[in-house]
Write a protein that holds these residues in place. Structure first.
Motif, PDB file in Angstrom:
ATOM      1  N   THR A   1      -3.282   5.763 -12.643  1.00  0.00           N
ATOM      2  CA  THR A   1      -3.162   4.506 -13.389  1.00  0.00           C
ATOM      3  C   THR A   1      -3.096   3.330 -12.433  1.00  0.00           C
ATOM      4  OG1 THR A   1      -1.990   5.657 -15.176  1.00  0.00           O
ATOM      5  CG2 THR A   1      -1.794   3.256 -15.095  1.00  0.00           C
ATOM      6  N   TYR A   2      -2.324   3.508 -11.364  1.00  0.00           N
ATOM      7  CA  TYR A   2      -2.218   2.469 -10.332  1.00  0.00           C
ATOM      8  C   TYR A   2      -3.579   2.224  -9.679  1.00  0.00           C
ATOM      9  CZ  TYR A   2      -1.668   1.303  -5.340  1.00  0.00           C
ATOM     10  OH  TYR A   2      -1.830   0.802  -4.077  1.00  0.00           O
TER      11      TYR A   2
ATOM     12  N   PHE B   1      -5.965   0.361 -12.005  1.00  0.00           N
ATOM     13  CA  PHE B   1      -5.608  -1.064 -12.114  1.00  0.00           C
ATOM     14  C   PHE B   1      -6.053  -1.822 -10.863  1.00  0.00           C
ATOM     15  CE2 PHE B   1      -2.546  -4.439 -11.040  1.00  0.00           C
ATOM     16  CZ  PHE B   1      -2.756  -5.283 -12.122  1.00  0.00           C
ATOM     17  N   MET B   2      -5.762  -1.251  -9.685  1.00  0.00           N
ATOM     18  CA  MET B   2      -6.123  -1.908  -8.434  1.00  0.00           C
ATOM     19  C   MET B   2      -7.641  -1.996  -8.268  1.00  0.00           C
ATOM     20  SD  MET B   2      -3.227  -2.681  -6.924  1.00  0.00           S
ATOM     21  CE  MET B   2      -3.543  -2.873  -5.168  1.00  0.00           C
TER      22      MET B   2
ATOM     23  N   GLN C   1       3.325   7.149  -5.064  1.00  0.00           N
ATOM     24  CA  GLN C   1       3.133   7.720  -6.395  1.00  0.00           C
ATOM     25  C   GLN C   1       2.319   9.020  -6.346  1.00  0.00           C
ATOM     26  OE1 GLN C   1       2.515   4.478  -9.541  1.00  0.00           O
ATOM     27  NE2 GLN C   1       2.097   3.362  -7.640  1.00  0.00           N
TER      28      GLN C   1
ATOM     29  N   HIS D   1       0.820  -1.207   0.000  1.00  0.00           N
ATOM     30  CA  HIS D   1       0.000   0.000   0.000  1.00  0.00           C
ATOM     31  C   HIS D   1       0.861   1.268   0.000  1.00  0.00           C
ATOM     32  CE1 HIS D   1      -3.676   2.161   0.296  1.00  0.00           C
ATOM     33  NE2 HIS D   1      -3.494   2.597   1.539  1.00  0.00           N
TER      34      HIS D   1
ATOM     35  N   ALA E   1       0.730   8.494 -12.709  1.00  0.00           N
ATOM     36  CA  ALA E   1       1.190   7.244 -12.108  1.00  0.00           C
ATOM     37  C   ALA E   1       0.193   6.743 -11.067  1.00  0.00           C
ATOM     38  CB  ALA E   1       2.570   7.435 -11.480  1.00  0.00           C
ATOM     39  N   PHE E   2      -0.250   7.636 -10.187  1.00  0.00           N
ATOM     40  CA  PHE E   2      -1.154   7.209  -9.121  1.00  0.00           C
ATOM     41  C   PHE E   2      -2.521   6.821  -9.662  1.00  0.00           C
ATOM     42  CE2 PHE E   2      -4.367   8.055  -5.839  1.00  0.00           C
ATOM     43  CZ  PHE E   2      -3.915   7.187  -4.853  1.00  0.00           C
TER      44      PHE E   2
ATOM     45  N   GLY F   1       2.295   1.992  -3.407  1.00  0.00           N
ATOM     46  CA  GLY F   1       1.325   2.629  -4.295  1.00  0.00           C
ATOM     47  C   GLY F   1       1.092   4.086  -3.936  1.00  0.00           C
ATOM     48  N   ASN F   2       0.996   4.380  -2.646  1.00  0.00           N
ATOM     49  CA  ASN F   2       0.711   5.749  -2.212  1.00  0.00           C
ATOM     50  C   ASN F   2       1.848   6.718  -2.492  1.00  0.00           C
ATOM     51  OD1 ASN F   2      -1.698   4.771  -1.298  1.00  0.00           O
ATOM     52  ND2 ASN F   2      -1.422   5.355   0.825  1.00  0.00           N
TER      53      ASN F   2
ATOM     54  N   TYR G   1      -6.361  11.017  -7.715  1.00  0.00           N
ATOM     55  CA  TYR G   1      -5.211  11.846  -7.335  1.00  0.00           C
ATOM     56  C   TYR G   1      -5.660  13.240  -6.886  1.00  0.00           C
ATOM     57  CZ  TYR G   1      -0.935  14.640  -8.085  1.00  0.00           C
ATOM     58  OH  TYR G   1       0.134  15.496  -7.942  1.00  0.00           O
TER      59      TYR G   1
END
Length: 228
Positions: A49-50, A53-54, A37, A31, A46-47, A34-35, A152
């Motif tokens: 997109t992450y 996906f998640m 980003q 976690h 980046a965030f 991911g954060n 974001y």
């Protein structure tokens, strides 16, 4: 003894708390990765997109729901053990520097765990629930790219408010104290502690999980507050 009976004993419950605790320790690492980003100066690409996906990968969503069950299970069993221990010792005995048998961290686990549980509920309501069920603005980073939710911008807007930053920092203090004791205790519960590597277990539990990871989480809202 049946498994259902075993896990209803004090030892069985401690093993469940330890096992779920190990799983949650692995989660905080992922976690945080991911954060982080959120700090990239790329307009949130980046965030977002992450997060997309998640939020849409079936396997990850299955694991995510399992994670929520594990959090509830971990909290309920830990609180049950705490209350059982207090009922078994209804009269508080005097504790002095000379006869103290447990660390301050261990005696405050229920308090710190409760603070952390409240924080998790707030965190899920702030971001997870909004991402999945609220109407959020969307953004596309490619000319023909599919629009994705702009989580974001939502996160940055939340942490522009110092009150929310303070709440999240307090939550990370709760996480820190909880992990400092909990990580080492889980090894003891499973009988994995040994004089040869107890030092390493303590180092990883205190410095990585107890200090560096909570600081990493706390830095994010503080950075956003002073850079919005």
């Amino acid at each position: 003894m049946k498994w259902s009976q075993f896990f209803n004993t004090s030892i069985g419950k401690k093993l469940l708390v330890g096992a779920t605790g190990f799983f949650l320790c692995s989660f905080v690492l992922v976690h945080l990765a991911g954060n982080i980003q959120l700090l990239y100066k790329d307009g949130g690409k980046a965030f977002n997109t992450y997060a997309a996906f998640m939020g849409h990968n079936s396997l990850i969503q299955f694991i995510a729901w399992g994670l929520k069950i594990v959090i509830v299970l971990h909290a309920l069993i830990a609180l049950q053990l705490t209350f059982s221990n207090r009922r078994a010792r209804p009269v508080k005995y005097a504790i002095s520097a000379g006869n103290q048998t447990s660390s301050w961290y261990s005696r405050q686990m229920a308090v710190m765990g409760s603070i952390l549980l409240v924080f998790i509920v707030i965190h899920l309501a702030d971001f997870w629930a909004k991402f999945h069920y609220a109407e959020l603005p969307t953004i596309s980073y490619e000319a023909n790219g599919e629009p994705i939710k702009d989580l974001y911008s939502i996160v940055w807007q939340v942490f522009e408010n110092p009150v929310w930053v303070i709440i999240y920092v307090i939550g990370m203090i709760g996480l820190s104290f909880h992990l400092i004791h909990g990580f080492k205790s889980a090894f003891q519960t499973f009988g994995l502690n040994h004089v040869k590597y107890n030092g390493l277990i303590s180092f990883v539990g205190v410095w990585l999980f107890g200090i560096l990871i909570p600081i990493g989480f706390a830095i994010i809202p503080v950075y956003i507050l002073f850079n919005h």
